[in-house]
Enzyme design. Structure first.
Site, PDB file in Angstrom:
ATOM      1  N   LYS A 164      -3.447  14.406   7.946  1.00 55.78           N
ATOM      2  CA  LYS A 164      -3.874  13.047   8.297  1.00 55.78           C
ATOM      3  C   LYS A 164      -2.913  12.443   9.315  1.00 55.78           C
ATOM      4  CE  LYS A 164      -4.839   8.370   6.691  1.00 55.78           C
ATOM      5  NZ  LYS A 164      -5.000   7.393   5.597  1.00 55.78           N
ATOM      6  N   ASN A 185       0.837  -1.197   0.000  1.00 53.29           N
ATOM      7  CA  ASN A 185       0.000   0.000   0.000  1.00 53.29           C
ATOM      8  C   ASN A 185       0.879   1.257   0.000  1.00 53.29           C
ATOM      9  OD1 ASN A 185      -1.549   2.211   0.912  1.00 53.29           O
ATOM     10  ND2 ASN A 185      -3.039   0.846   1.844  1.00 53.29           N
ATOM     11  N   ASP A 232      -1.000  -3.258  10.377  1.00 56.77           N
ATOM     12  CA  ASP A 232      -2.324  -3.756  10.039  1.00 56.77           C
ATOM     13  C   ASP A 232      -3.352  -2.813  10.642  1.00 56.77           C
ATOM     14  OD1 ASP A 232      -3.693  -5.869   8.681  1.00 56.77           O
ATOM     15  OD2 ASP A 232      -4.533  -6.397  10.621  1.00 56.77           O
TER      16      ASP A 232
HETATM   17  P1  IMP Z   1      -4.857  -3.325   5.918  1.00 56.22           P
HETATM   18  O1  IMP Z   1      -4.247  -2.758   7.132  1.00 56.22           O
HETATM   19  O2  IMP Z   1      -4.001  -3.037   4.732  1.00 56.22           O
HETATM   20  O3  IMP Z   1      -5.237  -4.770   6.072  1.00 56.22           O
HETATM   21  O4  IMP Z   1      -6.166  -2.479   5.667  1.00 56.22           O
HETATM   22  C1  IMP Z   1      -7.462  -2.947   5.847  1.00 56.22           C
HETATM   23  C2  IMP Z   1      -8.412  -2.129   5.013  1.00 56.22           C
HETATM   24  O5  IMP Z   1      -8.609  -0.876   5.646  1.00 56.22           O
HETATM   25  C3  IMP Z   1      -7.946  -1.852   3.593  1.00 56.22           C
HETATM   26  O6  IMP Z   1      -9.064  -1.910   2.730  1.00 56.22           O
HETATM   27  C4  IMP Z   1      -7.416  -0.440   3.659  1.00 56.22           C
HETATM   28  O7  IMP Z   1      -7.620   0.251   2.445  1.00 56.22           O
HETATM   29  C5  IMP Z   1      -8.263   0.165   4.776  1.00 56.22           C
HETATM   30  N1  IMP Z   1      -7.454   1.134   5.512  1.00 56.22           N
HETATM   31  C6  IMP Z   1      -6.327   0.891   6.223  1.00 56.22           C
HETATM   32  N2  IMP Z   1      -5.835   2.026   6.717  1.00 56.22           N
HETATM   33  C7  IMP Z   1      -6.655   3.013   6.300  1.00 56.22           C
HETATM   34  C8  IMP Z   1      -6.631   4.420   6.464  1.00 56.22           C
HETATM   35  O8  IMP Z   1      -5.734   5.019   7.060  1.00 56.22           O
HETATM   36  N3  IMP Z   1      -7.652   5.077   5.890  1.00 56.22           N
HETATM   37  C9  IMP Z   1      -8.657   4.460   5.196  1.00 56.22           C
HETATM   38  N4  IMP Z   1      -8.702   3.167   4.996  1.00 56.22           N
HETATM   39  C10 IMP Z   1      -7.700   2.441   5.534  1.00 56.22           C
END
Ligand code: IMP
Length: 177
Positions: free
Chosen positions: A157, A8, A60
């Protein structure tokens, strides 16, 4: 130099904004199905430490919506990829209580060291409609005060966010050794 294992780019840029000396490595790791972000992060750490030799971090995150009893929580990535922001807005159609929290769990380790976790959270509300073009994921539907996160720049942010908090905690820990 810390390796941040993530696919990401948005997350990586946020980490770079706080830590500076960080390199994105997209080597991948299994995100297990577990009840907590902590378990997901600790399990992931084992795999990335086998793949990379040096200081490594993973992070995460999840969105926990109060009126949905914490959903999507640890399923946030799957839910985003399937029903997305529009689906979340439909689930909350007519719902008055729109409180939600983003949680971040960051895992960090150096060779020969037990992994440590840093955490952060950001409370806000789910908007009525998506707004803004910054950030990623659920940012356009997550409001803090007047703005959605997608209406903020990266610095703003990072100042308030769950991830900004967990990364700053890591930074303070690194500086305090
Ligand atoms: P992961 O931490 O990459 O597993 O994220 C889980 C989900 O939450 C993913 O769909 C990310 O796009 C979303 N997500 C994680 N962090 C953020 C953030 O800071 N803002 C908005 N969405 C987030």
């Amino acid at each position: 130099m810390i390796y941040f294992v993530t696919g990401n780019r948005g997350k990586f840029e946020e980490a770079q904004g706080v830590l500076g000396d960080v390199e994105q490595r997209n080597v991948g790791y299994a995100e297990i199905q577990a009840d907590t972000l902590e378990e997901v992060a600790l399990f992931g750490m084992k795999e990335v430490r086998e793949k990379l030799d040096g200081p490594v971090m993973i992070e995460d995150a999840g969105l926990f919506i109060e009126s949905l009893k914490g959903f999507p929580g640890v399923y946030s990535a799957y839910v985003f990829d399937t029903i997305g922001n529009e689906g979340i807005l439909r689930l909350l159609d007519g719902v008055e209580d729109r409180r939600a929290v983003f949680r971040s769990v960051l895992g960090y380790a150096e060779p020969g060291m037990e992994p440590i976790l840093f955490k952060g959270e950001l409370w806000g509300e789910i908007a009525q409609k998506p707004r803004g073009s910054g950030g990623f994921g659920y940012d356009p539907i997550f409001e803090v005060g007047e703005k959605t996160i997608a209406e903020m720049d990266l610095e703003e942010k990072n100042t308030i966010s769950h991830r900004g908090a967990s990364i700053r905690d890591l930074k303070s820990w690194l500086l305090s050794r």
